[in-house]
Design a protein around this motif. Structure first.
Motif, PDB file in Angstrom:
ATOM      1  N   THR A  46       0.830  -1.208   0.000  1.00 35.48           N
ATOM      2  CA  THR A  46       0.000   0.000   0.000  1.00 35.48           C
ATOM      3  C   THR A  46       0.861   1.253   0.000  1.00 35.48           C
ATOM      4  O   THR A  46       0.573   2.236  -0.698  1.00 35.48           O
ATOM      5  CB  THR A  46      -0.930   0.005   1.212  1.00 35.48           C
ATOM      6  N   GLU A  47       1.941   1.231   0.796  1.00 33.50           N
ATOM      7  CA  GLU A  47       2.827   2.386   0.818  1.00 33.50           C
ATOM      8  C   GLU A  47       3.459   2.593  -0.552  1.00 33.50           C
ATOM      9  O   GLU A  47       3.556   3.733  -1.045  1.00 33.50           O
ATOM     10  CB  GLU A  47       3.905   2.208   1.876  1.00 33.50           C
ATOM     11  N   ARG A  48       3.861   1.519  -1.188  1.00 29.31           N
ATOM     12  CA  ARG A  48       4.478   1.631  -2.517  1.00 29.31           C
ATOM     13  C   ARG A  48       3.487   2.186  -3.533  1.00 29.31           C
ATOM     14  O   ARG A  48       3.825   3.077  -4.327  1.00 29.31           O
ATOM     15  CB  ARG A  48       4.972   0.251  -2.948  1.00 29.31           C
ATOM     16  N   VAL A  49       2.247   1.670  -3.515  1.00 24.55           N
ATOM     17  CA  VAL A  49       1.225   2.136  -4.461  1.00 24.55           C
ATOM     18  C   VAL A  49       0.878   3.602  -4.193  1.00 24.55           C
ATOM     19  O   VAL A  49       0.722   4.407  -5.114  1.00 24.55           O
ATOM     20  CB  VAL A  49      -0.033   1.250  -4.374  1.00 24.55           C
ATOM     21  N   SER A  50       0.761   3.977  -2.899  1.00 17.23           N
ATOM     22  CA  SER A  50       0.417   5.364  -2.555  1.00 17.23           C
ATOM     23  C   SER A  50       1.505   6.325  -3.014  1.00 17.23           C
ATOM     24  O   SER A  50       1.215   7.407  -3.548  1.00 17.23           O
ATOM     25  CB  SER A  50       0.202   5.483  -1.048  1.00 17.23           C
ATOM     26  N   ILE A  51       2.779   5.927  -2.806  1.00 13.01           N
ATOM     27  CA  ILE A  51       3.875   6.794  -3.242  1.00 13.01           C
ATOM     28  C   ILE A  51       3.890   6.907  -4.761  1.00 13.01           C
ATOM     29  O   ILE A  51       4.144   7.986  -5.324  1.00 13.01           O
ATOM     30  CB  ILE A  51       5.217   6.258  -2.720  1.00 13.01           C
ATOM     31  N   ARG A  55       3.617  10.203  -7.007  1.00 13.07           N
ATOM     32  CA  ARG A  55       4.587  10.548  -8.048  1.00 13.07           C
ATOM     33  C   ARG A  55       3.879  10.888  -9.358  1.00 13.07           C
ATOM     34  O   ARG A  55       4.192  11.889 -10.013  1.00 13.07           O
ATOM     35  CB  ARG A  55       5.558   9.382  -8.271  1.00 13.07           C
ATOM     36  N   VAL A  56       2.911  10.049  -9.750  1.00 15.11           N
ATOM     37  CA  VAL A  56       2.198  10.288 -11.011  1.00 15.11           C
ATOM     38  C   VAL A  56       1.431  11.608 -10.948  1.00 15.11           C
ATOM     39  O   VAL A  56       1.480  12.428 -11.867  1.00 15.11           O
ATOM     40  CB  VAL A  56       1.242   9.119 -11.308  1.00 15.11           C
ATOM     41  N   ASN A  57       0.735  11.827  -9.836  1.00 16.37           N
ATOM     42  CA  ASN A  57      -0.020  13.071  -9.686  1.00 16.37           C
ATOM     43  C   ASN A  57       0.903  14.283  -9.684  1.00 16.37           C
ATOM     44  O   ASN A  57       0.623  15.312 -10.316  1.00 16.37           O
ATOM     45  CB  ASN A  57      -0.820  13.019  -8.388  1.00 16.37           C
ATOM     46  N   GLY A  58       2.034  14.155  -8.973  1.00 13.79           N
ATOM     47  CA  GLY A  58       2.986  15.262  -8.947  1.00 13.79           C
ATOM     48  C   GLY A  58       3.586  15.542 -10.312  1.00 13.79           C
ATOM     49  O   GLY A  58       3.775  16.699 -10.697  1.00 13.79           O
ATOM     50  N   ALA A  59       3.903  14.470 -11.071  1.00 17.04           N
ATOM     51  CA  ALA A  59       4.474  14.660 -12.408  1.00 17.04           C
ATOM     52  C   ALA A  59       3.475  15.369 -13.325  1.00 17.04           C
ATOM     53  O   ALA A  59       3.846  16.258 -14.103  1.00 17.04           O
ATOM     54  CB  ALA A  59       4.874  13.318 -13.001  1.00 17.04           C
ATOM     55  N   GLN A 313       0.285  10.902   4.394  1.00 20.27           N
ATOM     56  CA  GLN A 313      -0.921  10.212   3.973  1.00 20.27           C
ATOM     57  C   GLN A 313      -0.608   8.822   3.458  1.00 20.27           C
ATOM     58  O   GLN A 313      -1.366   7.874   3.702  1.00 20.27           O
ATOM     59  CB  GLN A 313      -1.633  11.031   2.888  1.00 20.27           C
ATOM     60  N   ALA A 314       0.524   8.684   2.732  1.00 20.93           N
ATOM     61  CA  ALA A 314       0.914   7.348   2.259  1.00 20.93           C
ATOM     62  C   ALA A 314       1.183   6.423   3.440  1.00 20.93           C
ATOM     63  O   ALA A 314       0.795   5.239   3.427  1.00 20.93           O
ATOM     64  CB  ALA A 314       2.155   7.456   1.370  1.00 20.93           C
ATOM     65  N   ARG A 315       1.849   6.951   4.467  1.00 24.42           N
ATOM     66  CA  ARG A 315       2.122   6.140   5.652  1.00 24.42           C
ATOM     67  C   ARG A 315       0.817   5.781   6.353  1.00 24.42           C
ATOM     68  O   ARG A 315       0.625   4.653   6.822  1.00 24.42           O
ATOM     69  CB  ARG A 315       3.045   6.903   6.595  1.00 24.42           C
TER      70      ARG A 315
END
Length: 633
Positions: A46-51, A55-59, A313-315
């Motif tokens: 879940t942490e990996r998917v959230s990060i 990343r995608v949203n930030g890009a 939030q990812a955590r």
């Protein structure tokens, strides 16, 4: 021996129970281990998917912000080169002591600055002294300021177009400066500079807990979604860099203190985990917040966008996933135990199967009944749609016939003036043709030729009048196109020209020399104009002063046509029932009361508006239509 055998027989169940207990304990331990492993896997995944989502949203946001900023700056990059084309700018740089030239250039720069939406535009000479500026009316005008120390001016004086972000030295107002040399026959005379405000970009940056910052080549943050970070640095500045910034006064007297910003780790996708203390974090906060940092370089300005996504939030998502996996695993374990302990009888299964079959049969019957009902409703709707379609077609045909009847009524009312308009040239034709015969018999050929030429001109004029009547009388099509308002006005005026002379009406036409195009139908627009002009003439029949005014003006979105008269005006009752069919203020037999109703419906079908303004004298009707581009073959 017997005692030994008895002891062995009694010890066997105990051993079996011990083994069963050990197996149960091992099973429970294995289940707990599986639960812990599942929770850890859920947390990690879940942490990996959230990060990755961060990343995608930030890009995506970085792409949008970078393109938005580039588009804003590219829009103004040409502006300094444009100033080189103004002859007064060239003349002022050659004759800086001419006050008339200076005022002319100041007004020109003020006008260009207002139209372009830039902050300030100014002209400096080869010594870097401002000669003219768009803010010349202000008490803190740039005129006389020496800006030679600014890098963008130095670059432009060296022949390279200058670009520079900095805080203004006069008003302390930040902005981006464009500079370009002004040349005459290959010789540089001065520099044109345009200042653009880019602070508005910050308003659309980052929502929620994410932050965005834009830094220059020295790591100074000059645009950011967090006001407390503005004019801070990512790292302490070297002495030479700080001295250079003080010399150029790029950030005026701001101290440029470093942020609490540290890089922790680099990820495989090129992003970094950083630690930064944000404004508003409590003192008891265990340390700077961990955030995902993504960067995007903006060439050729050597700027860098940094997008910071909060990993809290990812955590939290990962922790929630771990807790949920534990709960789900426990639920499945309890369900497994429950299923093992519960015994279902054959009768219950058979009864459940019978009930399910019965429900299925009932469901089929209900579906069939509902399908039949929907078919009836569909058939009824289809019939109603067909009836409505035929009614709309009939209504459309009736409206077209009503429009045509209205035009014929207008032509009937104008028949007397049109007959007089044609009788005069007919009488002249008869007289001139008889004269031509006599002149021909006497051999006076030059006069015969002149008579024939005059006859040809009179025939052409009569053809023009009848042609306009023929065009006006034909039925209109229903399509809309770009129509010349000038042509429509002239065609309508041809049909009332004689009546203007007979009624001794003073006519005023206010229209631009350039043609104006409106989105409408030419024939129906002429019908509306002729109806309004005729109504105006009728209303002034008993007035001592008769003046008819036609105004036409337009902008990018609409064309406005106003018809005003000096008649008795509109009563409150007439204004309330203005566009009501069969309502008229004319005497019986002189009007059907359909002209304004038909005209209002025609303009509304064009997507426009027909209304009556309140004026002190007479009446004024206004037509508003959509502006159209000229159509070319």
């Amino acid at each position: 021996m017997p005692d030994t055998a008895a002891e062995q027989s009694r010890g066997a169940p105990a051993i079996a129970r011990a083994r069963w207990s050990a197996a149960r304990v091992a099973g429970w331990l294995l289940a707990i281990a599986a639960g812990v492993g599942t929770a850890w896997l859920a947390y990690w995944w879940t942490e990996r998917v959230s990060i990755e989502r961060l990343r995608v949203n930030g890009a995506q946001r970085l792409d949008v912000y970078a393109k938005s900023l580039d588009n804003l700056l590219d829009k103004y990059e040409f502006l300094p080169r444009l100033l080189e084309l103004n002859k007064d700018v060239i003349a002022l740089l050659q004759d800086p002591d001419n006050p008339a030239l200076r005022r002319s250039v100041n007004e020109y720069l003020e006008r260009v600055n207002r139209q372009a939406g830039s902050r300030t535009i100014y002209i400096v000479n080869l010594q870097g002294v401002t000669q003219a500026t768009s803010n010349w009316r202000s008490s803190d005008s740039f005129i006389g300021d020496n800006v030679s120390f600014r890098p963008y001016v130095q670059d432009a004086l060296r022949g390279a177009p200058g670009g520079f972000y900095g805080v203004g030295t006069t008003r302390l107002e930040p902005g981006y400066f464009f500079a370009h040399g002004i040349y005459l026959n290959g010789r540089m005379l001065g520099v044109a500079t345009v200042k653009v405000n880019i602070e508005s970009q910050q308003r659309d940056w980052a929502q929620g807990s994410d932050q965005v910052m834009l830094t220059d080549a020295n790591g100074v943050v000059f645009l950011t979604s967090v006001p407390a970070w503005k004019y801070k640095t990512l790292a302490p500045l070297a002495g030479a860099v700080r001295e250079h910034l003080q010399t150029t006064r790029q950030y005026h007297s701001y101290p440029l203190e470093p942020l609490d910003f540290a890089h922790e780790s680099m990820r495989d996708d090129g992003t970094r985990i950083v630690a930064i203390r944000r404004p508003g974090d409590p003192v008891r906060f265990p340390g700077p917040a961990r955030m995902l940092a993504q960067t995007r370089s903006l060439a050729p300005r050597n700027w860098q966008f940094i997008y910071l996504s909060d990993l809290g939030q990812a955590r939290a998502n990962a922790q929630a996933a771990a807790v949920f996996s534990c709960v789900a695993f426990g639920f499945l374990l309890m369900l497994f135990l429950y299923v093992r302990q519960r015994q279902r009888s054959v009768a219950q299964r058979l009864q459940a199967k019978a009930d399910l079959q019965n429900a299925y049969n009932n469901l089929e019957a209900m579906v069939a009944e509902r399908t039949s009902s929907l078919n009836l409703i569909t058939k009824s709707l289809s019939e109603e749609i067909e009836v409505r379609r035929k009614a709309e077609q009939l209504l459309h045909l009736t409206q077209n016939e009503l429009f045509q009847a209205g035009k014929m009524a207008v032509l009937g009312q104008m028949s007397a003036s049109i007959t007089h308009e044609l009788n005069q040239p007919l009488t002249a034709l008869r007289t001139m043709s008889d004269n031509a015969v006599i002149l021909f018999e006497r051999g006076r050929m030059d006069e015969v030729k002149a008579n024939l030429q005059r006859i040809s001109q009179i025939v052409a004029r009569m053809g023009g009048i009848t042609g306009k009547l023929k065009i006006f009388a034909r039925k209109s099509n229903t399509g809309l196109s770009a129509v010349s308002v000038h042509t429509a006005v002239q065609n309508a005026l041809v049909l009332i020209e004689r009546r203007l002379e007979l009624d001794k009406v003073e006519f005023r036409l206010h229209i631009s020399n350039e043609d104006v195009y409106a989105l409408c139908d030419s024939n129906r627009l002429e019908q509306v104009l002729l109806n309004l002009l005729t109504n105006a003439l009728d209303s002034m029949a008993g007035s001592a002063r008769r003046r008819l005014t036609l105004d036409v003006y337009s902008d990018k979105e609409r064309v406005v046509i106003r018809v005003a008269d000096t008649g008795p005006g509109l009563t409150d009752e007439a204004r309330a029932r203005l566009f009501e069919p069969f309502y008229t203020t004319k005497p019986q037999g002189q009007g059907l009361g359909l002209g304004l109703a038909i005209s209002e419906q025609i303009v509304r079908e064009f997507g426009g508006l027909l209304k009556a303004d309140e004026v002190e004298e007479g009446a004024r009707f206004v037509i508003e239509l959509k502006t159209a581009q000229q159509e070319t073959a």
